[in-house]
Write an enzyme that holds these catalytic residues in place. Sequence first.
Site, short mmCIF file in Angstrom:
data_model
loop_
_atom_site.label_atom_id
_atom_site.label_comp_id
_atom_site.label_asym_id
_atom_site.label_seq_id
_atom_site.Cartn_x
_atom_site.Cartn_y
_atom_site.Cartn_z
N ARG A 105 0.86 -1.19 0.00
CA ARG A 105 0.00 0.00 0.00
C ARG A 105 0.88 1.22 0.00
O ARG A 105 1.71 1.40 0.90
CB ARG A 105 -0.87 -0.04 1.26
CG ARG A 105 -2.07 0.81 1.20
CD ARG A 105 -2.95 0.57 2.39
NE ARG A 105 -2.34 0.99 3.63
CZ ARG A 105 -3.03 1.33 4.71
NH1 ARG A 105 -4.35 1.26 4.69
NH2 ARG A 105 -2.43 1.71 5.80
N THR A 109 -0.70 7.63 -1.02
CA THR A 109 -2.03 7.57 -1.66
C THR A 109 -2.92 6.49 -1.04
O THR A 109 -4.13 6.49 -1.25
CB THR A 109 -1.88 7.22 -3.15
OG1 THR A 109 -1.34 5.90 -3.24
CG2 THR A 109 -0.95 8.19 -3.86
N ASP A 201 0.92 -2.51 12.24
CA ASP A 201 1.29 -2.99 10.90
C ASP A 201 1.57 -4.50 10.97
O ASP A 201 2.55 -4.94 11.56
CB ASP A 201 2.55 -2.24 10.43
CG ASP A 201 2.86 -2.56 8.97
OD1 ASP A 201 3.00 -3.76 8.64
OD2 ASP A 201 2.95 -1.63 8.16
N ASP A 204 5.00 -5.85 9.51
CA ASP A 204 6.15 -5.50 10.36
C ASP A 204 6.16 -6.31 11.64
O ASP A 204 7.22 -6.76 12.10
CB ASP A 204 6.13 -4.00 10.68
CG ASP A 204 6.58 -3.16 9.49
OD1 ASP A 204 7.27 -3.71 8.61
OD2 ASP A 204 6.25 -1.96 9.45
C1 PRP Z 1 -1.08 -4.34 4.74
C2 PRP Z 1 -1.99 -5.52 4.94
C3 PRP Z 1 -2.87 -5.46 3.71
C4 PRP Z 1 -3.00 -3.96 3.49
C5 PRP Z 1 -4.33 -3.53 4.02
O1 PRP Z 1 -0.07 -4.64 3.85
O2 PRP Z 1 -1.30 -6.74 5.08
O3 PRP Z 1 -2.30 -6.09 2.57
O4 PRP Z 1 -1.96 -3.32 4.25
O5 PRP Z 1 -4.56 -2.21 3.72
P1 PRP Z 1 -5.71 -1.74 2.72
O6 PRP Z 1 -6.93 -2.55 3.04
O7 PRP Z 1 -5.88 -0.29 3.04
O8 PRP Z 1 -5.22 -1.97 1.32
P2 PRP Z 1 1.09 -3.59 3.50
O9 PRP Z 1 0.70 -2.74 2.37
O10 PRP Z 1 1.51 -2.89 4.78
O11 PRP Z 1 2.25 -4.52 2.98
P3 PRP Z 1 3.10 -5.64 3.77
O12 PRP Z 1 2.16 -6.80 4.06
O13 PRP Z 1 4.16 -5.98 2.79
O14 PRP Z 1 3.61 -5.03 5.05
N1 URA Z 2 -2.17 -2.50 7.19
C1 URA Z 2 -1.80 -3.00 8.39
O1 URA Z 2 -0.88 -3.82 8.49
N2 URA Z 2 -2.46 -2.57 9.48
C2 URA Z 2 -3.47 -1.68 9.42
O2 URA Z 2 -4.04 -1.33 10.48
C3 URA Z 2 -3.82 -1.18 8.16
C4 URA Z 2 -3.17 -1.61 7.05
#
Ligand code: PRP
Ligand code: URA
Length: 210
Positions: A105, A109, A201, A204
């Site tokens: 994400r 944006t 997150d 993370d």
């Molecule tokens: C997180 C989570 C989802 C997304 C949710 O991933 O695991 O994929 O955010 O957010 P949204 O519903 O607003 O799209 P992230 O983009 O942080 O990537 P990562 O899993 O690589 O940390």
């Molecule tokens: N992605 C995450 O990992 N946590 C949140 O709360 C939202 C998006």
Amino acid sequence: MDDFVHILDHPLIQHKVSLMRDVKTGPKDFRDLLEEISTLMAYEVTRDLPLKDVEIETPICRTTTKVISGKKLAIVPILRAGLGMVDGITKLVPTAKVGHIGLYRDPETLEPVEYYCKLPPDVAERDLIVVDPMLATGGSASAAITFIKRRTCKSIKLMCLIAAPEGVARVRRDHPDVPIFVSALDEKLNEHGYIVPGLGDAGDRLFGTK
Ligand code: PRP
Ligand code: URA
């Protein structure tokens, strides 16, 4: 909510989600808990798997009994955090294939950016379970389901640990044919797009990258 949004709030799941939310829970326990909850959720998500009769012989007599029939399953984790849900499901369904969709994400944006997609070649004939612990704005899950539908997949379910109402509404709007399974429906998103109270997150915390 409705027939397409299922809240799987078994006491064991609620207890384990509370442990995951706790800021003091470190990556090892976080990973173990996510795997355990995924197994518990998979039990419900697969409740409608079709069965067929087979004849077998027990030590006592011949009998007709049931085994799972029909289409096979594929699990599609959204990278990275969705990876933490795969082993919990394959424990119950060891023959499931696993496809991967890489999305992150954009922090400015909040729009999903695709960087990887590898699905089983026969994906169109399988029942798919898309998995991601967090359904926040719903942008990532909605984009992942759109990519999958381009491969003519028709049977898709979405399984998430924690959802915000905004994410559920987005997926319902974009993909009204996709049932959503969550273990907790939280209050809202904050100004950075994080789920409140949420767990922070997920990627993370799972991989210890912050
Ligand atoms: C997180 C989570 C989802 C997304 C949710 O991933 O695991 O994929 O955010 O957010 P949204 O519903 O607003 O799209 P992230 O983009 O942080 O990537 P990562 O899993 O690589 O940390
Ligand atoms: N992605 C995450 O990992 N946590 C949140 O709360 C939202 C998006």
